[in-house]
Design a protein around this motif. Sequence first.
Motif, short mmCIF file in Angstrom:
data_model
loop_
_atom_site.label_atom_id
_atom_site.label_comp_id
_atom_site.label_asym_id
_atom_site.label_seq_id
_atom_site.Cartn_x
_atom_site.Cartn_y
_atom_site.Cartn_z
N ARG A 239 0.83 -1.20 0.00
CA ARG A 239 0.00 0.00 0.00
C ARG A 239 0.87 1.26 0.00
N ILE A 240 0.48 2.24 -0.77
CA ILE A 240 1.23 3.48 -0.85
C ILE A 240 1.20 4.18 0.50
N ASN A 241 2.38 4.58 0.99
CA ASN A 241 2.46 5.20 2.31
C ASN A 241 3.37 6.43 2.28
N LYS A 242 3.52 7.04 3.42
CA LYS A 242 4.30 8.28 3.55
C LYS A 242 5.76 8.09 3.14
N ILE A 243 6.35 6.95 3.51
CA ILE A 243 7.76 6.71 3.20
C ILE A 243 7.97 6.62 1.69
N MET A 244 7.08 5.95 1.00
CA MET A 244 7.17 5.88 -0.46
C MET A 244 7.08 7.27 -1.07
N ALA A 245 6.14 8.07 -0.59
CA ALA A 245 5.95 9.41 -1.14
C ALA A 245 7.17 10.29 -0.88
N LEU A 246 7.74 10.21 0.32
CA LEU A 246 8.94 10.99 0.63
C LEU A 246 10.13 10.53 -0.21
N GLY A 247 10.25 9.20 -0.39
CA GLY A 247 11.35 8.68 -1.19
C GLY A 247 11.30 9.20 -2.62
N TYR A 248 10.12 9.19 -3.20
CA TYR A 248 9.99 9.68 -4.57
C TYR A 248 10.02 11.20 -4.65
N GLY A 288 16.20 13.36 4.03
CA GLY A 288 16.51 13.50 5.46
C GLY A 288 15.28 13.25 6.32
N GLU A 289 14.14 13.77 5.89
CA GLU A 289 12.89 13.53 6.62
C GLU A 289 12.59 12.03 6.70
N LEU A 290 12.79 11.34 5.59
CA LEU A 290 12.55 9.90 5.55
C LEU A 290 13.53 9.15 6.44
N LEU A 291 14.82 9.42 6.28
CA LEU A 291 15.84 8.67 7.03
C LEU A 291 15.77 8.95 8.52
N ASN A 292 15.35 10.14 8.89
CA ASN A 292 15.18 10.44 10.30
C ASN A 292 14.09 9.57 10.91
N LEU A 293 13.03 9.31 10.15
CA LEU A 293 11.97 8.41 10.61
C LEU A 293 12.48 6.97 10.70
N VAL A 294 13.24 6.54 9.69
CA VAL A 294 13.76 5.17 9.68
C VAL A 294 14.70 4.95 10.85
N GLU A 295 15.67 5.83 11.02
CA GLU A 295 16.66 5.63 12.09
C GLU A 295 16.09 5.92 13.47
N TYR A 301 10.80 -0.23 7.90
CA TYR A 301 11.89 -0.49 6.97
C TYR A 301 13.24 -0.51 7.67
N ALA A 302 14.15 -1.32 7.13
CA ALA A 302 15.51 -1.41 7.64
C ALA A 302 16.38 -2.00 6.54
N LEU A 303 17.69 -1.85 6.68
CA LEU A 303 18.60 -2.52 5.75
C LEU A 303 18.59 -4.02 6.03
N ALA A 304 18.36 -4.81 5.02
CA ALA A 304 18.35 -6.27 5.18
C ALA A 304 19.74 -6.75 5.59
N GLY A 512 28.59 17.46 3.33
CA GLY A 512 27.26 18.04 3.17
C GLY A 512 26.20 17.22 3.88
N LYS A 513 25.16 17.89 4.39
CA LYS A 513 24.08 17.21 5.07
C LYS A 513 22.83 18.06 5.01
N SER A 514 21.69 17.44 5.25
CA SER A 514 20.43 18.18 5.30
C SER A 514 20.27 18.78 6.69
N SER A 515 19.27 19.63 6.84
CA SER A 515 19.04 20.28 8.14
C SER A 515 18.25 19.39 9.09
N ASN A 516 17.70 18.29 8.58
CA ASN A 516 16.79 17.48 9.40
C ASN A 516 17.28 16.05 9.62
N PHE A 517 18.55 15.78 9.31
CA PHE A 517 19.09 14.44 9.51
C PHE A 517 20.55 14.57 9.89
#
Length: 647
Positions: A239-248, A288-295, A301-304, A512-517
């Motif tokens: 199902r389409i979710n927030k993480i997919m939308a942020l990734g794209y 950065g928004e996405l990875l901050n949620l993952v970590e 989601y996680a690295l296999a 270099g880095k984003s302001s949110n990660f």
Amino acid sequence: MKNIYKTFLKSCILFLILGTSLASCEDYLDKEPDSTISGDDAFKNFMNFQGYIEEIYNCIPDKQKCNWAPSWNWGDDEIFNPEADSRMTHQVDLGNYRAWRSAGDWLYNSNSSSTATGDGSPKRHSLWPHAWYCISKANEGLANLDKLTTATAEEKNLIAGQLYFFRAWWHFELMTFFGGLPYVDHVLDATGTLTLPRLSYQECSDKVAADFRQAADLLPIDWDNTTVGKNTVGKNQLRINKIMALGYLGKNYLWAGSPLMKNGPKVGGSQTYDYDEAYCKKAAEAFGELLNLVEGNQTQYALAQFNYKDIYNHERAEGSTSSYSDIFYTTRQNWLQPGSVEAIFRGPSPDFNASNWNTAKVFGPKVAGLVAHDNVIHQPTANYVNMYGMDNGLPLNDPASGFDPNYPFKNRDPRFYHDIVFDGFKYVNSTMPADMEYLRYCSLYTGGAMRPVANASRTGYFIQKLVPHTCNEYDRTYDWGANYHCYLPYMRLSDIYLMYAESCAAFGGASGKSSNFSKTAEGAINTVRDRVKAGHVGSSYTASKNKFIDEISRERAVELSFEGFRFNDLQRWLLLTEYPYTVKTSQEFKRVENNDFFKNNDPKDARVSEFKEEVILTRVFGTKHYWFPLPDNDVYLYPEFGQNPGW
């Protein structure tokens, strides 16, 4: 294109209980009159509206299984044997991009007209016809949101979020091959005059971004945690979710900021590092928004895990709960769709033997009947294999890497042993006839038994990242009982880390880095390497922005190998026309050890001599080859819809 726009007025009403099958329906025009539901009823509640959306999921192409023996790697990464010259991989090598309309691959399959969207077979689904059909459905759905009267606020958000996502996603996928297009964001009047202009890539990207952002704001991270999703807990992965939308959202911005999209097609390579920093900063923020949620452990989601007892046979270590191989294929898991915990965006993939017929038999040698069916063989080019560096993280051509051409397979990046079949590799594990024993261990040296151009390897290597080498006539992993199921995810978590690193490097280099990660570009790459226990990026590559971007390019080549990303990477980096990316090579060498050596020793410890590359072919490309040609019948329909330059 007239037919395309006519489909904008068609709709297929589908009633389907939520689940992972995402099966579709008959064509609307084929329904019995008394089975037709009124427009108001189709959209009045969540169940009906969700049924309408299900067909869009079903249309997502399966790159590995569209048509028979398909191709999807069109960069410098892969070559086929001559019998497969009609496939798109070779046609791209010839510069014959117009073959995308006849090669039958996932970009366009003549069997996948809009009237075939109800067909659950992955062999029938392709990008060009389904994109326009699904954009139509998304627009019609958005135009009818006001009819969703019997629904909670959560249900309304879920419906709208999916529609915004899909409208953006289908446009984005088309843009990556054809450049800027008309952005169709409303239901078209079939009686009106076609005047929608082609937008520039970046203009189109801005509209895509608005839809992805809207989707990200409306959708949950995990449907399992919603009231609606509790009806199908554990079956909501697609199902389409927030993480997919942020990734794209991030990917769309990074592509818009890439050298091709900023500067236009160029020959000479001088603008390969010239990114649009404003777009790249937006990309970094989305990633950065996405990875901050993952970590922050807020997602599913996680690295296999990359933890193998036997890396050559992809045999996981005891206690491993997820496997790197599971991202790409599963066996003996009751046809479980691949993806593991790492795949973010996938389409549905009903299998039940489709992988065995479409994919399992086109990655290994045909000599002496090692693999039956379809004399078509995917082979990695030597130039690409040599991008797999050393286990200390350095590329082969770095004097400090420790690479020894007399022991070329020793101390390589662990992904080399997982992905690549090389000389001396134990190809068959089961019992073989005595007169076939000489084929148990791969003879991939120059003149070896597995080097015939017609039916084996013309490059000195095979691929087993997506298809295990045990898919052969003796081990028979491609039999029904093995439940072999392959699927390439469109987006996975390690790709997010690498796109984040590239976005940040474009404006800030390795630091270099984003302001949110919290992680820098360098830290993001090293996170991916840590997973496989490979060395970090060397200090000599982090001091220079351009050299660091080169390492990002190499890391993407290794981590995402043979997954269908390489062509678009070379394209957007303005490298399609530049040497050495224009050549495809073979690995030539002499074997020093005799065949008995491999019975008792690891093949990576074998000694060779005269290790060198030889060019198989050279692609002669011009600026027109940075974009695919649009169908002539479409561009002749009205002046504003022009052809890509040079075609």
